[in-house]
Scaffold this motif. Structure first.
Motif, PDB file in Angstrom:
ATOM      1  N   GLY A   1       0.787  -1.231   0.000  1.00 48.15           N
ATOM      2  CA  GLY A   1       0.000   0.000   0.000  1.00 48.15           C
ATOM      3  C   GLY A   1       0.816   1.277   0.000  1.00 48.15           C
ATOM      4  N   THR A   2       2.117   1.180   0.284  1.00 48.43           N
ATOM      5  CA  THR A   2       2.942   2.386   0.363  1.00 48.43           C
ATOM      6  C   THR A   2       2.963   3.181  -0.942  1.00 48.43           C
ATOM      7  N   PRO A   3       3.198   2.537  -2.108  1.00 45.30           N
ATOM      8  CA  PRO A   3       3.311   3.338  -3.337  1.00 45.30           C
ATOM      9  C   PRO A   3       2.042   4.095  -3.692  1.00 45.30           C
ATOM     10  N   VAL A   4       0.880   3.476  -3.523  1.00 46.48           N
ATOM     11  CA  VAL A   4      -0.371   4.167  -3.849  1.00 46.48           C
ATOM     12  C   VAL A   4      -0.589   5.329  -2.882  1.00 46.48           C
ATOM     13  N   ALA A   5      -0.284   5.116  -1.615  1.00 48.65           N
ATOM     14  CA  ALA A   5      -0.453   6.182  -0.627  1.00 48.65           C
ATOM     15  C   ALA A   5       0.445   7.372  -0.943  1.00 48.65           C
ATOM     16  N   ILE A   6       1.700   7.100  -1.295  1.00 44.98           N
ATOM     17  CA  ILE A   6       2.648   8.186  -1.547  1.00 44.98           C
ATOM     18  C   ILE A   6       2.358   8.872  -2.877  1.00 44.98           C
ATOM     19  N   THR A   7       2.216   8.091  -3.954  1.00 41.32           N
ATOM     20  CA  THR A   7       2.010   8.727  -5.257  1.00 41.32           C
ATOM     21  C   THR A   7       0.656   9.424  -5.332  1.00 41.32           C
TER      22      THR A   7
END
Length: 554
Positions: free
Chosen positions: A134-140
């Motif tokens: 879930g980190t990439p979707v949250a950050i981008t």
């Protein structure tokens, strides 16, 4: 001891329909737009318990305990990541560093299509490789909304971009999970995935820009898209086949970002695309705040490094937190394992899902230091202190972040409860067996089984653990390569990432568009199923037309 039952109604078709009730209900309620995501998740969880208890004969106490385990697992680690990513984002906004980042990216290109390639695809792939979950979707998603993209564009396009890198996410965790349940060599499995996904690493950047700007808008920047895709796909193949499956995303994303930035120094599109909304109907534009006018003055070196500082710190911390040696050290000291009473090792998977009766572990591992979210919190605190934010102000901002994210965290926990319950009750295995009964078409439908697994669990790793052994057993019975079908489970699964309910909630939270999950789901669903079917076609070709691509790895 309770053994899972995969055909409780005596009819494979009826049992499959019963097993599909919770997840279909969840998706339909969310897609309708008439039921809030947290209420949809709670309703689906109640139905999942009813199906598990009254149809699949799971003991009531086990069903309740499995649900509670899922609730806690939903917050740690997934919700914990989202909370701390949003906290970091809010701190950078409050200190003015995010505005500097906007200007820095604008200095590379003001074209929205090129910003998507740089942020959603390449930068997102780095965070997928470093931490995943879930980190990439949250950050981008947070970065794109901060850059002025519409909420639907920021959330939907972040989900579409976060596909091709997923199989190697969190330093190859999905591959390791697949190897653990199949007994196959992770290096060989990673190499096989590396003979499938590079085709889509080349395709997805084109798909991403087409979804945003239409065919004409895509063709106007095809050279940049080609550079981005090729510079990711080739390293993805080379690293996975000739080095190892652990650093594939890290290496490919850094090379892709570097190549795109260098290319943009010598090439720019003739016509800039400055619209922040989808070319197709974009209802989210009605909720957008008026765009803030940014200074066009070039950044000084100090301002540039100040803008990049928080994200450099995040990259460094995420690389440390994703490292196996660090995790092993942290988990040997900072850990609390809680085997759930009357549940742990008291449920057995049985043939044909498992080769022999196998107890299902039900342990909540509170590895509080090695959680990705903990690393993100530490990165946010370090960044805040270096940006001159006082501890008291950070604490106040953290409290506000909890308030903003509270409903989203409840939703994510309820959705993980559904996934945990369906796994332990054998409900999802019943769905998997329906795919396994497709005979000669199994390479296609076995790939879609991976897609279904990620849609159900929200994780390519969980899908591989759930269906990996079933893929191996079925492929051996049909005379197919278990390596090919094990890899297909992971490669097909990446396309399910964009429609799993928890990822959609993560995206809506990151873009401050909570309550519109139905719109996001309706937007990405066709992209998800179409791409998954294309992966299935590729695997069919590998199985029957070009079998040497799989035989080499047997």
């Amino acid at each position: 001891m309770w053994n899972q039952i995969y055909n409780p109604l005596g009819s494979a078709a009826l049992s499959t329909l019963a097993a599909a009730v919770p997840v279909v209900t969840l998706l339909v309620l969310i897609a309708s737009g008439k039921v809030k995501a947290h209420l949809a998740a709670i309703i689906a969880l109640v139905l999942a318990n009813a199906v598990a208890i009254f149809i699949f004969t799971m003991p009531v106490n086990m069903s309740v305990r499995a649900s509670l385990l899922g609730v806690v697992t939903g917050f740690f680690p997934i919700g914990w990541i989202v909370l701390n990513v949003i906290f970091l984002y809010r701190v950078t906004v409050a200190t003015g560093r995010f505005e500097l980042l906007q200007r820095a990216i604008g200095g590379v290109t003001t074209d929205r299509r090129l910003q998507l390639l740089l942020i959603a695809f390449a930068f997102g792939a780095f965070f997928e490789g470093a931490s995943g979950f879930g980190t990439p979707v949250a950050i981008t998603g947070a970065v794109l909304i901060g850059l002025g993209f519409s909420p639907l564009a920021a959330s939907g396009l972040s989900l579409i971009a976060n596909t091709a890198p997923v199989a190697y996410g969190a330093l190859g965790t999905p591959i390791q999970g697949l190897a653990s349940v199949t007994g196959l060599d992770p290096y060989i499995l990673g190499a096989m995935v590396g003979r499938q996904l590079p085709f889509f690493s080349l395709l997805v950047p084109f798909w991403l820009i087409w979804a945003f700007a239409g065919f004409r808008g895509m063709m106007q920047i095809w050279p940049a898209i080609l550079v981005t895709g090729v510079s990711f796909a080739v390293p993805q193949f080379m690293i996975s086949n000739y080095i190892n499956p652990w650093i594939v995303d890290i290496g490919a994303s850094l090379i892709s970002m570097g190549c795109l930035i260098l290319f943009l120094k010598v090439w720019q599109p003739k016509e800039l695309w400055l619209s922040p909304k989808l070319r197709s109907h974009d209802p989210s534009t009605e909720t957008m705040a008026p765009p803030k006018e940014l200074s066009r003055a070039p950044l000084t070196q100090a301002q540039l490094w100040g803008a990049l500082l928080p994200w450099i710190i995040v990259c460094i911390v995420m690389l440390i937190w994703g490292n196996g040696a660090f995790k092993a050290w942290a988990n040997s000291i900072f850990v609390w394992n809680y085997p759930v009473p009357e549940l742990h090792n008291l449920i057995q998977k049985v043939p044909p899902v498992a080769a022999k009766p196998t107890p299902e572990a039900a342990v909540f591992s509170f590895t509080y230091l090695s959680f990705t979210g903990t690393g993100m919190l530490i990165a946010a605190i370090i960044s805040g202190l270096l940006m001159g934010v006082s501890p008291g102000k950070m604490a106040t901002e953290y409290g506000r972040t909890i308030k903003v994210c509270a409903i989203s965290l409840i939703t994510i926990s309820a959705m993980l409860a559904i996934g945990t319950l369906t796994r332990l009750s054998g409900v999802d295995a019943t769905l998997g067996l329906a795919f396994a009964a497709t005979g000669v078409l199994y390479p296609f439908f076995g790939t879609l089984l991976g897609w279904l697994g990620v849609a159900l669990t929200g994780s390519d790793t969980a899908s591989n653990v759930l269906f990996g052994n079933l893929q191996k057993i079925t492929s051996e019975q049909l005379g197919l390569s278990p390596i090919l079908m094990g890899a297909a489970n992971s490669s097909g699964g990446v396309m399910g990432k964009m429609i799993d309910a928890q990822s959609i909630v993560v995206a809506s939270t990151a873009t401050n568009w909570y309550g519109h999950e139905g719109t996001i789901l309706r937007y990405v669903f066709l992209h998800s199923i179409t791409l998954a079917c294309l992966v299935g076609v590729l695997v069919m070709l590998q199985a029957y037309v070009y079998p040497f691509t799989a035989m080499v790895l047997k």
